[in-house]
Design an enzyme around this catalytic site. Sequence first.
Site, PDB file in Angstrom:
ATOM      1  N   ASP A  44       0.830  -1.203   0.000  1.00 33.10           N
ATOM      2  CA  ASP A  44       0.000   0.000   0.000  1.00 33.10           C
ATOM      3  C   ASP A  44       0.865   1.254   0.000  1.00 33.10           C
ATOM      4  O   ASP A  44       0.354   2.372  -0.128  1.00 33.10           O
ATOM      5  CB  ASP A  44      -0.986   0.005   1.163  1.00 33.10           C
ATOM      6  CG  ASP A  44      -0.325  -0.024   2.529  1.00 33.10           C
ATOM      7  OD1 ASP A  44       0.912  -0.046   2.600  1.00 33.10           O
ATOM      8  OD2 ASP A  44      -1.063  -0.031   3.542  1.00 33.10           O
ATOM      9  N   SER A  45       2.178   1.073   0.107  1.00 29.45           N
ATOM     10  CA  SER A  45       3.115   2.184  -0.051  1.00 29.45           C
ATOM     11  C   SER A  45       3.049   2.793  -1.439  1.00 29.45           C
ATOM     12  O   SER A  45       3.593   3.881  -1.672  1.00 29.45           O
ATOM     13  CB  SER A  45       4.547   1.727   0.243  1.00 29.45           C
ATOM     14  OG  SER A  45       4.853   0.530  -0.458  1.00 29.45           O
ATOM     15  N   GLU A 182       8.770  -4.692  11.051  1.00 24.14           N
ATOM     16  CA  GLU A 182       9.223  -3.407  10.522  1.00 24.14           C
ATOM     17  C   GLU A 182       9.692  -2.472  11.624  1.00 24.14           C
ATOM     18  O   GLU A 182       8.985  -2.236  12.608  1.00 24.14           O
ATOM     19  CB  GLU A 182       8.110  -2.714   9.718  1.00 24.14           C
ATOM     20  CG  GLU A 182       8.565  -1.375   9.141  1.00 24.14           C
ATOM     21  CD  GLU A 182       7.619  -0.770   8.123  1.00 24.14           C
ATOM     22  OE1 GLU A 182       7.897   0.337   7.639  1.00 24.14           O
ATOM     23  OE2 GLU A 182       6.588  -1.422   7.804  1.00 24.14           O
TER      24      GLU A 182
END
Length: 292
Positions: A44-45, A182
């Site tokens: 979705d980046s 992350e």
Amino acid sequence: MPRISAPDVTAAKGTRKIAMLAAYDYTSARLAEAAGVDVLLVGDSLAMVVLGHNDTLSVTMEEMLHHVRAVAKGSQSALVVADMPFLSYQVSVETAVANAGRFLKEGRAGAVKLEGGREVAPQVRAMVAAGIPVLGHVGLTPQHLAALGGFKVQSKTAEAAAKLLDDAQALAEAGCFAVVLECIPAPVAAAVTKVLPVPTIGIGAGPDCDGQVLVFHDVLGLYDRLRPRFVKQFGELGEQAVAALTGYVEAVRSSDFPGPEHSFSMTPDALAAFSALIGQNKDTSDSRPTKP
């Protein structure tokens, strides 16, 4: 070569490192696969890298499906994972399964990814029960940016690190075939990797994860609006691209491009006939009826 599956990724734990790359279109998928990438994540980046938004929250299901289809078409052997956008899975288990199913049915992805820990375990279980492989994601979760207070390193306290481990275990128990870690301290990622029965894929989580993921544009030096510390650029294609495009603009303005080698010709007879035809049409269009 057969396409890599979610079970193949799980089986890689302890045997080899997994190379994952976030890519968003047909061409980048082909280039990544030619390089030997195992997993292509349509993240979705793309909201930031491709669509120019300031965060990942604005991207829609339809936009994600559009890009997932393109990546799937460009991939022959890598596992394609579709990132589920904000509010596509949080609202209800039923909505989550329906949207995840669209990524496999319409987008031709091989798996989906969602963010969150124990709170999304019910969605993961339901997706897996429906035959949809799921990649988990804990630590810095960009869809929770407002709650996290920005892009910050997570799990820096003992309590926070313990919660992250609990969340990762909950995802594995719910059926995730791997979990992304992350932006967390390397020792925490190493501990989670050792305990978890499925692979961990690190991004800003140190060298001890079972695999790593970066963004296509970051690896090649094509995106300069945000450069996290954990990103390593393996090329400076952005600078090369600007230089090449500048050369193109200058060549057009100086009439150096296109040259004879870039143009097509006609036979002398065809050119003569064409010239005559133009002349005849011009004479006809210019003729006016004579007034009495």
